[in-house]
Design a protein around this motif. Structure first.
Motif, PDB file in Angstrom:
ATOM      1  N   ILE A  13      52.285  59.635 -36.694  1.00 50.58           N
ATOM      2  CA  ILE A  13      53.667  58.894 -36.519  1.00 50.58           C
ATOM      3  C   ILE A  13      53.385  58.712 -34.582  1.00 50.58           C
ATOM      4  CG2 ILE A  13      55.900  59.244 -35.586  1.00 50.58           C
ATOM      5  CD1 ILE A  13      56.073  61.627 -37.542  1.00 50.58           C
ATOM      6  N   ALA A  14      52.513  59.242 -33.338  1.00 47.81           N
ATOM      7  CA  ALA A  14      52.180  59.286 -32.798  1.00 47.81           C
ATOM      8  C   ALA A  14      51.773  57.778 -32.165  1.00 47.81           C
ATOM      9  CB  ALA A  14      52.101  60.528 -31.927  1.00 47.81           C
ATOM     10  N   ALA A  15      50.400  57.868 -33.015  1.00 46.82           N
ATOM     11  CA  ALA A  15      49.349  56.516 -33.054  1.00 46.82           C
ATOM     12  C   ALA A  15      50.641  55.649 -33.760  1.00 46.82           C
ATOM     13  CB  ALA A  15      48.676  56.619 -34.463  1.00 46.82           C
ATOM     14  N   TYR A  16      51.623  55.476 -34.481  1.00 50.32           N
ATOM     15  CA  TYR A  16      52.296  54.440 -34.411  1.00 50.32           C
ATOM     16  C   TYR A  16      53.237  54.034 -33.093  1.00 50.32           C
ATOM     17  CZ  TYR A  16      55.740  51.078 -36.619  1.00 50.32           C
ATOM     18  OH  TYR A  16      56.683  50.199 -36.700  1.00 50.32           O
ATOM     19  N   LEU A  17      54.024  54.646 -33.055  1.00 51.84           N
ATOM     20  CA  LEU A  17      54.669  54.221 -31.561  1.00 51.84           C
ATOM     21  C   LEU A  17      54.231  54.173 -30.956  1.00 51.84           C
ATOM     22  CD1 LEU A  17      56.859  57.652 -32.843  1.00 51.84           C
ATOM     23  CD2 LEU A  17      57.627  55.162 -32.943  1.00 51.84           C
ATOM     24  N   VAL A  18      52.492  54.881 -30.325  1.00 56.99           N
ATOM     25  CA  VAL A  18      51.963  54.664 -29.103  1.00 56.99           C
ATOM     26  C   VAL A  18      51.563  53.278 -29.336  1.00 56.99           C
ATOM     27  CG1 VAL A  18      50.195  55.154 -27.668  1.00 56.99           C
ATOM     28  CG2 VAL A  18      51.770  56.796 -27.841  1.00 56.99           C
ATOM     29  N   GLY A  19      50.785  52.720 -30.592  1.00 60.17           N
ATOM     30  CA  GLY A  19      50.270  51.382 -30.906  1.00 60.17           C
ATOM     31  C   GLY A  19      51.694  50.700 -30.623  1.00 60.17           C
ATOM     32  N   GLY A  20      53.276  51.152 -30.645  1.00 63.72           N
ATOM     33  CA  GLY A  20      53.383  49.940 -30.738  1.00 63.72           C
ATOM     34  C   GLY A  20      53.830  49.782 -29.532  1.00 63.72           C
ATOM     35  N   ILE A  21      53.593  50.090 -28.268  1.00 67.08           N
ATOM     36  CA  ILE A  21      54.143  49.707 -27.054  1.00 67.08           C
ATOM     37  C   ILE A  21      53.468  47.946 -26.382  1.00 67.08           C
ATOM     38  CG2 ILE A  21      53.885  50.821 -24.538  1.00 67.08           C
ATOM     39  CD1 ILE A  21      53.407  52.990 -25.376  1.00 67.08           C
ATOM     40  N   THR A  68      46.104  43.960 -19.843  1.00 67.80           N
ATOM     41  CA  THR A  68      47.243  44.337 -21.200  1.00 67.80           C
ATOM     42  C   THR A  68      46.195  43.865 -21.944  1.00 67.80           C
ATOM     43  OG1 THR A  68      49.081  42.368 -20.140  1.00 67.80           O
ATOM     44  CG2 THR A  68      47.781  42.806 -22.777  1.00 67.80           C
ATOM     45  N   LEU A  69      44.505  43.114 -21.564  1.00 68.97           N
ATOM     46  CA  LEU A  69      43.476  43.663 -22.753  1.00 68.97           C
ATOM     47  C   LEU A  69      42.847  45.155 -22.819  1.00 68.97           C
ATOM     48  CD1 LEU A  69      41.729  42.698 -24.659  1.00 68.97           C
ATOM     49  CD2 LEU A  69      39.829  42.215 -22.888  1.00 68.97           C
ATOM     50  N   ALA A  70      43.144  45.592 -21.384  1.00 64.29           N
ATOM     51  CA  ALA A  70      42.920  46.808 -21.559  1.00 64.29           C
ATOM     52  C   ALA A  70      43.784  48.184 -21.999  1.00 64.29           C
ATOM     53  CB  ALA A  70      42.425  47.308 -19.806  1.00 64.29           C
ATOM     54  N   LEU A  71      45.166  48.279 -21.997  1.00 65.02           N
ATOM     55  CA  LEU A  71      46.326  49.069 -22.046  1.00 65.02           C
ATOM     56  C   LEU A  71      46.145  48.865 -23.821  1.00 65.02           C
ATOM     57  CD1 LEU A  71      48.746  49.040 -19.321  1.00 65.02           C
ATOM     58  CD2 LEU A  71      47.411  50.340 -19.545  1.00 65.02           C
ATOM     59  N   ASP A  72      46.272  47.578 -24.195  1.00 67.37           N
ATOM     60  CA  ASP A  72      46.440  47.281 -25.887  1.00 67.37           C
ATOM     61  C   ASP A  72      44.822  48.075 -26.388  1.00 67.37           C
ATOM     62  OD1 ASP A  72      48.557  46.166 -25.541  1.00 67.37           O
ATOM     63  OD2 ASP A  72      48.087  44.572 -26.365  1.00 67.37           O
ATOM     64  N   ALA A  73      44.137  47.870 -25.629  1.00 71.67           N
ATOM     65  CA  ALA A  73      42.630  48.923 -26.338  1.00 71.67           C
ATOM     66  C   ALA A  73      42.532  49.881 -26.034  1.00 71.67           C
ATOM     67  CB  ALA A  73      41.366  48.487 -25.870  1.00 71.67           C
ATOM     68  N   PHE A  74      43.112  50.604 -25.097  1.00 71.56           N
ATOM     69  CA  PHE A  74      43.434  52.199 -24.806  1.00 71.56           C
ATOM     70  C   PHE A  74      43.889  52.847 -25.236  1.00 71.56           C
ATOM     71  CE2 PHE A  74      44.191  55.801 -22.786  1.00 71.56           C
ATOM     72  CZ  PHE A  74      42.902  56.298 -21.950  1.00 71.56           C
ATOM     73  N   LYS A  75      45.466  51.934 -25.841  1.00 67.96           N
ATOM     74  CA  LYS A  75      46.789  53.248 -26.239  1.00 67.96           C
ATOM     75  C   LYS A  75      46.031  53.250 -27.744  1.00 67.96           C
ATOM     76  CE  LYS A  75      49.091  48.851 -27.985  1.00 67.96           C
ATOM     77  NZ  LYS A  75      50.443  47.999 -28.091  1.00 67.96           N
ATOM     78  N   GLY A  76      45.288  53.003 -28.226  1.00 67.24           N
ATOM     79  CA  GLY A  76      44.768  53.464 -29.067  1.00 67.24           C
ATOM     80  C   GLY A  76      43.652  54.594 -29.527  1.00 67.24           C
ATOM     81  N   ILE A  77      42.685  54.427 -28.616  1.00 71.37           N
ATOM     82  CA  ILE A  77      41.310  55.324 -28.209  1.00 71.37           C
ATOM     83  C   ILE A  77      42.201  56.731 -27.402  1.00 71.37           C
ATOM     84  CG2 ILE A  77      39.716  56.139 -26.132  1.00 71.37           C
ATOM     85  CD1 ILE A  77      39.231  52.363 -26.490  1.00 71.37           C
ATOM     86  N   PHE A  78      43.316  56.090 -26.378  1.00 71.94           N
ATOM     87  CA  PHE A  78      43.892  57.090 -26.113  1.00 71.94           C
ATOM     88  C   PHE A  78      44.575  58.805 -27.461  1.00 71.94           C
ATOM     89  CE2 PHE A  78      48.443  59.482 -24.814  1.00 71.94           C
ATOM     90  CZ  PHE A  78      48.228  60.528 -24.164  1.00 71.94           C
ATOM     91  N   THR A 121      43.611  46.080 -29.800  1.00 69.29           N
ATOM     92  CA  THR A 121      43.782  47.447 -30.498  1.00 69.29           C
ATOM     93  C   THR A 121      42.828  48.156 -31.514  1.00 69.29           C
ATOM     94  OG1 THR A 121      46.434  47.050 -29.684  1.00 69.29           O
ATOM     95  CG2 THR A 121      45.640  49.242 -30.926  1.00 69.29           C
ATOM     96  N   GLY A 122      42.211  46.849 -32.584  1.00 65.81           N
ATOM     97  CA  GLY A 122      41.874  46.869 -33.237  1.00 65.81           C
ATOM     98  C   GLY A 122      40.264  47.072 -32.359  1.00 65.81           C
ATOM     99  N   MET A 123      39.933  46.320 -32.020  1.00 67.19           N
ATOM    100  CA  MET A 123      38.282  46.933 -31.250  1.00 67.19           C
ATOM    101  C   MET A 123      38.135  47.898 -30.531  1.00 67.19           C
ATOM    102  SD  MET A 123      36.575  44.771 -32.015  1.00 67.19           S
ATOM    103  CE  MET A 123      36.123  43.058 -33.057  1.00 67.19           C
ATOM    104  N   GLY A 124      39.409  48.269 -30.173  1.00 70.84           N
ATOM    105  CA  GLY A 124      40.103  49.742 -28.885  1.00 70.84           C
ATOM    106  C   GLY A 124      39.553  51.066 -29.929  1.00 70.84           C
ATOM    107  N   VAL A 125      39.408  51.333 -30.993  1.00 75.58           N
ATOM    108  CA  VAL A 125      39.617  51.931 -32.407  1.00 75.58           C
ATOM    109  C   VAL A 125      38.856  52.170 -32.667  1.00 75.58           C
ATOM    110  CG1 VAL A 125      42.415  52.416 -32.080  1.00 75.58           C
ATOM    111  CG2 VAL A 125      41.346  51.218 -34.253  1.00 75.58           C
ATOM    112  N   MET A 126      37.882  51.052 -32.935  1.00 76.13           N
ATOM    113  CA  MET A 126      36.693  50.589 -33.305  1.00 76.13           C
ATOM    114  C   MET A 126      35.601  50.938 -33.311  1.00 76.13           C
ATOM    115  SD  MET A 126      37.211  49.779 -36.406  1.00 76.13           S
ATOM    116  CE  MET A 126      37.570  48.516 -38.017  1.00 76.13           C
ATOM    117  N   ALA A 127      35.477  51.170 -31.500  1.00 77.75           N
ATOM    118  CA  ALA A 127      34.361  51.375 -30.769  1.00 77.75           C
ATOM    119  C   ALA A 127      34.906  52.858 -30.996  1.00 77.75           C
ATOM    120  CB  ALA A 127      35.431  50.625 -28.992  1.00 77.75           C
TER     121      ALA A 127
END
Length: 204
Positions: A13-21, A68-78, A121-127
């Motif tokens: 749930i957290a991943a979906y909600l944070v990913g959606g920011i 934006t790029l950094a935050l979108d990538a990091f929200k999944g990694i976080f 976000t995809g590249m963030g989680v894949m990284a």
């Protein structure tokens, strides 16, 4: 409702909600006074933030695009970092978290289940999950971005290279999450693919 007390479910749930920011939407509105949902491609991602804000302030556009790029990538990694190093969750759970972070970005609960294209976000989680494959994909992305200068081509080429290389570098792993995430990214780029075939896709 007992399932809500399950740690895995809470992380999903957290991943979906944070990913959606929608960081791109929020930053562009706050600092440039523009609504990226109503301009350019209508995407909330870094490319559209760069393209839309660039029309009025090129210097600010680069800054907001990069943030934006950094935050979108990091929200999944976080979420993955917490799940891994604090809760020591299984690989299968981590892949579920990674997938839901991407789904959250692409189909945000805060935007009527619309969202961005999911590349950052995809590249963030894949990284986090597949660092070697992601490094290879980023090299492809950078080379094509510098030469062709069409965001969708460089992004999707990187995604495709990542998926293919994962079969060679990690042949024993279950590839379903990788394929599913890549499918989402390609699905969100269908309008771009159509424009490419029509010769209408814009350069960045």
């Amino acid at each position: 409702m007992d399932f809500l007390f399950n740690t895995n479910v809470q992380f999903f749930i957290a991943a979906y909600l944070v990913g959606g920011i929608p960081f791109g939407l929020l930053l562009a509105k706050k600092f440039a006074g523009v609504d990226v949902k109503k301009s350019g491609s209508g995407s909330i991602g870094a490319t559209n933030v760069l393209r839309v804000v660039k029309e009025q302030n090129p210097a600010l556009a680069k800054k907001l695009g990069a943030i934006t790029l950094a935050l979108d990538a990091f929200k999944g990694i976080f979420i993955l970092l917490i799940a891994t190093f604090i809760f020591n969750l299984s690989d299968s759970t981590l892949w579920g978290i990674a997938t839901l972070a991407v789904i959250g970005h692409c189909f945000s609960p805060y935007l009527g289940f619309e969202g961005g294209k999911g590349i950052a976000t995809g590249m963030g989680v894949m990284a986090f999950m597949l660092p070697i494959e992601t490094a290879i994909a980023l090299v492809v992305w950078v080379v094509l971005a510098k030469t062709i200068k069409i965001s969708s081509i460089s992004s999707l080429s990187g995604v495709l290279v990542l998926a293919i290389s994962s079969f060679f570098i990690h042949p024993q792993m279950a590839h379903a999450p990788v394929i599913f995430i890549c499918f989402i990214l390609f699905y969100k780029h269908i309008p771009n693919i159509i424009r490419l075939f029509n010769g209408e896709e814009k350069r960045v």
